[in-house]
Write a protein that holds these residues in place. Structure first.
Motif: not given
Ligand code: GLA
Length: 355
Positions: A59, A96, A98, A142-144, A146-147, A188, A190-192
């Motif tokens: 990550s 991943k 962040r 977005k989509g790349k 995740y948080a 986004d 879906n993002a945390k």
């Protein structure tokens, strides 16, 4: 010339370390627990350093390149080069990412708070600028990514106050925090989304952060996690403090990310810039042992709470270079990592991976 010699030196250093490497990279030991991250700049993604990172981590966080000022140094002028490189590297190597950080009182870019005459802009203008910044950045990745660390360090150092007196609070008011989360979620869904802070295990600060987070949850603001920066030391936090903090934050239904881990061999003295006369920065066996014990305890706690601790990111890869070499005390060497100045695993590494 100097630069290329330096690069050659670094390449030798990291490849020598790679040859002498342990059976598995750090991330492998934790594959059933959580991703293991590292903060990077674009130079860390080249040559042997890149191999070292790919081997040990899964990550990435941009050390500076996704902060407000570096990304948008003037209104409407976005500098994507470095941030894109980091995201492209991650996508290519299946790591991943962040995102760090969308709203902070530091490294924000001076322009954002003022008009062309240097006077503070209105609440509406600043909200508009905040929305534009967050929407533009979050949508691009977005989509790349995740948080995201949406708001960084909003709590005051003074225990008598809740939020610090930043330009964000002065111009917008305390609700700048919730606005930032709403804008990120719009961009986004879906993002945390995380709130991120330091000293977030000190008992009195835990309560103030809890107050802020509870307010957000009570208002149904889209927030999913608490980021513990984890700029820790051989002196703090204790196991009890760390476990209490994790339980307190997760009681709000939030997950925990460890976002900027290092374990300093010194007490945290934020205001001190100068070394004391005769002050040594020798990394003695006793200091190394104290640090090994702390690292062992911290990872034991992370594993115990693995249902809540869903990411652990280190802030610097090895003791060769760390931001703590010059901060807070200028010119004092520090040794906060799991890998030594030659990028070899330290005793703390073995305690962290043998469980
Ligand atoms: C804070 C920030 C990080 C970084 C460190 C110092 O913890 O969140 O982005 O600037 O300070 O390196």
């Amino acid at each position: 010339m100097i630069t290329s010699l330096k690069n050659l030196g670094l390449a030798l250093l990291f490849s020598a370390a790679a040859q002498a490497q342990e059976a598995k990279g750090l991330k492998e030991y934790y594959k059933d627990y959580f991703p293991i991250g590292i903060a990077v700049n674009t130079r860390s993604l080249e040559g042997a350093q890149a191999d070292f990172i790919k081997y040990n981590f899964n990550s990435l966080t941009a050390e500076n390149d996704m902060k407000m000022g570096p990304l948008q140094s003037r209104e409407g002028v976005f500098n994507w080069t470095n941030a894109d490189k980091i995201v492209d590297f991650a996508v290519k190597n299946n790591l991943k990412v962040r995102g760090h950080a969308l709203c902070w009182h530091e490294q924000a870019g001076d322009w954002i708070f003022v008009d062309k005459d240097g006077k503070n802009v209105s609440r509406e203008v600043l909200l508009d600028r905040l929305r534009t910044h967050i929407h533009t950045v979050v949508k691009r990745y977005k989509g790349k990514i995740y948080a995201w660390d949406v708001v960084n360090e909003a709590i005051d150092d003074d225990p008598n106050n809740l939020l610090r007196n930043s330009k964000w609070k002065e111009i917008i008011g305390e609700d700048f925090v919730e606005k930032a989360f709403e804008y990120a979620h719009e961009a986004d869904p879906n993002a945390k989304l995380f709130y991120n802070d330091y000293n977030s295990e000190r008992p009195e600060k835990v309560e103030r952060i809890y107050t802020l987070l509870k307010r957000l949850k009570d208002k149904n603001i889209p927030i999913h996690g608490m980021g513990l920066q984890a700029h820790w030391s051989i002196f703090e936090p204790s196991r009890e403090e760390l476990e209490y903090a994790i339980k307190r934050y997760t009681s709000l239904g939030l997950e925990i990310h460890i976002t900027e881990l290092d374990v300093s061999i010194y007490k945290w003295e934020k205001e001190r810039r100068k070394r004391l006369p005769g002050e040594s920065d020798e990394y003695t066996p006793a200091l190394q042992q104290a640090q090994t014990d702390k690292y062992e305890m911290f990872f034991d706690v992370f594993r115990k709470y693995k249902d809540y601790v869903t990411s652990v990111t280190f802030w610097n890869a090895t003791d060769k270079y760390t931001w703590l070499d010059h901060y807070p005390v200028e010119g004092r060497k520090n040794y906060p990592s799991l890998f030594d100045i030659n990028a070899k695993p330290k005793p703390a590494f073995w305690k962290v991976v043998n469980f």
